[in-house]
Write a protein that holds these residues in place. Structure first.
Motif, PDB file in Angstrom:
ATOM      1  N   TYR A  44       5.078  -4.319  -5.102  1.00 34.33           N
ATOM      2  CA  TYR A  44       5.970  -2.962  -4.618  1.00 34.33           C
ATOM      3  C   TYR A  44       5.011  -2.258  -4.028  1.00 34.33           C
ATOM      4  N   TYR A  45       3.884  -1.887  -4.337  1.00 32.56           N
ATOM      5  CA  TYR A  45       3.140  -0.991  -3.625  1.00 32.56           C
ATOM      6  C   TYR A  45       2.550  -1.335  -2.161  1.00 32.56           C
ATOM      7  N   CYS A  46       2.412  -2.495  -1.717  1.00 32.16           N
ATOM      8  CA  CYS A  46       2.142  -2.824  -0.724  1.00 32.16           C
ATOM      9  C   CYS A  46       3.019  -3.699   0.106  1.00 32.16           C
ATOM     10  N   LYS A  47       4.283  -3.655  -0.228  1.00 30.73           N
ATOM     11  CA  LYS A  47       5.608  -4.564   0.586  1.00 30.73           C
ATOM     12  C   LYS A  47       5.305  -4.782   2.107  1.00 30.73           C
ATOM     13  N   GLU A  48       5.279  -3.201   2.697  1.00 32.03           N
ATOM     14  CA  GLU A  48       5.524  -3.207   3.940  1.00 32.03           C
ATOM     15  C   GLU A  48       4.131  -3.985   4.661  1.00 32.03           C
ATOM     16  N   GLU A  49       2.954  -3.662   4.143  1.00 29.86           N
ATOM     17  CA  GLU A  49       1.878  -4.112   4.806  1.00 29.86           C
ATOM     18  C   GLU A  49       1.673  -5.881   4.489  1.00 29.86           C
ATOM     19  N   LEU A  50       2.406  -6.114   3.662  1.00 28.84           N
ATOM     20  CA  LEU A  50       2.362  -7.737   3.188  1.00 28.84           C
ATOM     21  C   LEU A  50       3.160  -8.427   4.285  1.00 28.84           C
ATOM     22  N   LEU A  51       4.452  -7.757   4.807  1.00 28.36           N
ATOM     23  CA  LEU A  51       5.081  -8.449   5.673  1.00 28.36           C
ATOM     24  C   LEU A  51       4.454  -8.934   7.096  1.00 28.36           C
ATOM     25  N   VAL A  52       3.501  -8.152   7.413  1.00 34.69           N
ATOM     26  CA  VAL A  52       2.685  -8.573   8.872  1.00 34.69           C
ATOM     27  C   VAL A  52       1.277  -9.162   8.306  1.00 34.69           C
ATOM     28  N   ASP A  53       1.045  -9.428   7.072  1.00 32.83           N
ATOM     29  CA  ASP A  53      -0.141 -10.049   6.568  1.00 32.83           C
ATOM     30  C   ASP A  53      -1.467  -8.844   6.970  1.00 32.83           C
ATOM     31  N   ASN A  54      -1.044  -7.632   6.757  1.00 38.15           N
ATOM     32  CA  ASN A  54      -2.211  -6.577   6.807  1.00 38.15           C
ATOM     33  C   ASN A  54      -3.096  -6.536   5.782  1.00 38.15           C
ATOM     34  N   TYR A  55      -4.266  -7.195   5.678  1.00 38.00           N
ATOM     35  CA  TYR A  55      -4.882  -7.188   4.401  1.00 38.00           C
ATOM     36  C   TYR A  55      -5.537  -6.203   3.920  1.00 38.00           C
ATOM     37  N   PHE A  56      -6.030  -5.480   5.102  1.00 37.52           N
ATOM     38  CA  PHE A  56      -6.889  -4.080   5.144  1.00 37.52           C
ATOM     39  C   PHE A  56      -5.893  -2.941   4.199  1.00 37.52           C
ATOM     40  N   HIS A  57      -4.706  -2.693   4.605  1.00 39.25           N
ATOM     41  CA  HIS A  57      -4.006  -1.888   4.086  1.00 39.25           C
ATOM     42  C   HIS A  57      -3.334  -2.380   2.731  1.00 39.25           C
ATOM     43  N   ALA A  58      -2.899  -3.694   2.762  1.00 36.21           N
ATOM     44  CA  ALA A  58      -2.389  -4.334   1.501  1.00 36.21           C
ATOM     45  C   ALA A  58      -3.323  -3.948   0.192  1.00 36.21           C
ATOM     46  N   VAL A  59      -4.717  -4.014   0.528  1.00 33.43           N
ATOM     47  CA  VAL A  59      -5.813  -3.777  -0.465  1.00 33.43           C
ATOM     48  C   VAL A  59      -5.775  -2.370  -0.632  1.00 33.43           C
ATOM     49  N   PHE A  60      -5.740  -1.463   0.364  1.00 33.14           N
ATOM     50  CA  PHE A  60      -5.770   0.013  -0.101  1.00 33.14           C
ATOM     51  C   PHE A  60      -4.738   0.440  -0.660  1.00 33.14           C
ATOM     52  N   GLU A  61      -3.571  -0.025  -0.657  1.00 32.35           N
ATOM     53  CA  GLU A  61      -2.340   0.246  -1.057  1.00 32.35           C
ATOM     54  C   GLU A  61      -2.272  -0.055  -2.590  1.00 32.35           C
ATOM     55  N   ALA A  62      -2.522  -1.183  -2.700  1.00 33.82           N
ATOM     56  CA  ALA A  62      -2.609  -1.854  -4.372  1.00 33.82           C
ATOM     57  C   ALA A  62      -3.620  -1.169  -5.226  1.00 33.82           C
ATOM     58  N   THR A  63      -4.740  -0.882  -4.349  1.00 34.19           N
ATOM     59  CA  THR A  63      -5.697  -0.322  -5.363  1.00 34.19           C
ATOM     60  C   THR A  63      -5.290   1.207  -5.600  1.00 34.19           C
ATOM     61  N   LYS A  64      -4.862   1.889  -4.616  1.00 34.90           N
ATOM     62  CA  LYS A  64      -4.093   2.956  -5.073  1.00 34.90           C
ATOM     63  C   LYS A  64      -3.214   2.990  -6.095  1.00 34.90           C
ATOM     64  N   SER A  65      -2.413   2.063  -6.417  1.00 30.77           N
ATOM     65  CA  SER A  65      -1.511   1.985  -7.539  1.00 30.77           C
ATOM     66  C   SER A  65      -1.900   1.796  -8.686  1.00 30.77           C
ATOM     67  N   ILE A  66      -3.094   1.574  -8.874  1.00 28.27           N
ATOM     68  CA  ILE A  66      -3.840   1.585 -10.271  1.00 28.27           C
ATOM     69  C   ILE A  66      -3.973   3.033 -10.737  1.00 28.27           C
TER      70      ILE A  66
END
Length: 280
Positions: A148-170
């Motif tokens: 949920y928190y990194c769905k937009e980044e996952l769509l383009v395999d943007n690993y950098f922002h996927a990790v950033f958004e996912a850790t923010k979700s904690i």
């Protein structure tokens, strides 16, 4: 199966290069067996693997005037039962195939069957539609909040922002469960420390034994380390100078998933303690 229009020869060539790849594709004997099972003539058996496969598939399509047997071969080759012991390979190969198939308006689904989809016009669209990272995360059954928190980044395999958004979700979930407003290590210590105050906002267990207290302390250290290593770094380092590859992203996001599951089960100890005192 209804008649399927002929595929562009470039698509057949790309499919052949994926399945006949020297390092990660099928072996020569596997290609021979699959062509036999699909009832496709192996007309170029002495050539390199991908060229051998390309010749066989392109020739069959030309003979039939349709792509039905090409898809029949793909479904045989990618039948999940053949790859139950190597899910990572299956997901990775399916991702690559779907990037190619999307240009013809098709997709290879998780059950190994070909289905129609919206036709992609650009490489970016095809990548977004068949995100390898998302497929791998789904196969690991990651916590829904990670997606949920990194769905937009996952769509383009943007690993950098996927990790950033996912850790923010904690941090978001901890604040939501506790009403605290701080962030990072301060938030973790405020939420889980049972020294000051003696009753933490959140507890993983009853905190009655030394083992249970050690588990709580270890979780605090894990969260502080997670924020310090990944969230703080990604928040302050430009993407171009701090890269995360696919395997790193998968492992980090899997760790975030574990944290979310533990947070879901954490008891709001301070509220429980205050309510008990009111009753008494």
């Amino acid at each position: 199966m209804a008649r399927i229009e002929k595929l562009d020869l470039g698509i057949i060539e790309s499919i052949s290069k994926i399945l006949g790849d020297t390092s990660n594709g099928f072996t020569g004997s596997q290609i021979q067996k699959l062509l036999y099972e699909a009832n496709i003539e192996d007309i170029d058996a002495l050539n390199t693997k991908w060229k051998r496969l390309n010749s066989a598939l392109a020739n069959k399509q030309e003979q039939d005037g349709c792509a039905n047997y090409v898809f029949h071969f793909l479904q045989l080759a990618m039948a999940p039962v053949r790859h139950y012991s190597d899910i990572e390979w299956f997901n990775d190969t399916r991702f690559k195939l779907n990037r190619v198939l999307s240009f013809a308006g098709y997709t290879l689904e998780e059950n190994g069957k070909i289905a129609k989809t919206e036709k992609a016009a650009t490489i970016r669209e095809s990548s977004a539609r068949a995100s390898k990272l998302r497929e791998h995360l789904l196969s690991r059954s990651v916590h829904p909040d990670v997606l949920y928190y990194c769905k937009e980044e996952l769509l383009v395999d943007n690993y950098f922002h996927a990790v950033f958004e996912a850790t923010k979700s904690i941090a978001d979930k901890i604040r939501s469960k506790t009403g605290l407003t701080s962030d990072g290590a301060n938030l973790v210590n405020e939420a889980f420390s049972f020294k000051t105050p003696p009753i933490p906002h959140l507890a993983l267990n009853s905190l009655q034994t030394e083992s249970e207290k050690s588990e709580q302390k270890g979780f605090i250290n894990l969260l502080v380390g997670l924020f310090g290593t990944f969230r703080n770094t990604t928040a302050h380092a430009p993407k171009i100078t701090w890269t995360i590859d696919e395997l790193d992203a998968l492992d980090i996001l899997s760790m975030v998933s574990l944290v979310h599951r533990r947070l879901d089960k954490a008891v709001e100890a301070k509220k429980l303690y205050e309510n008990l005192n009111k009753i008494i």
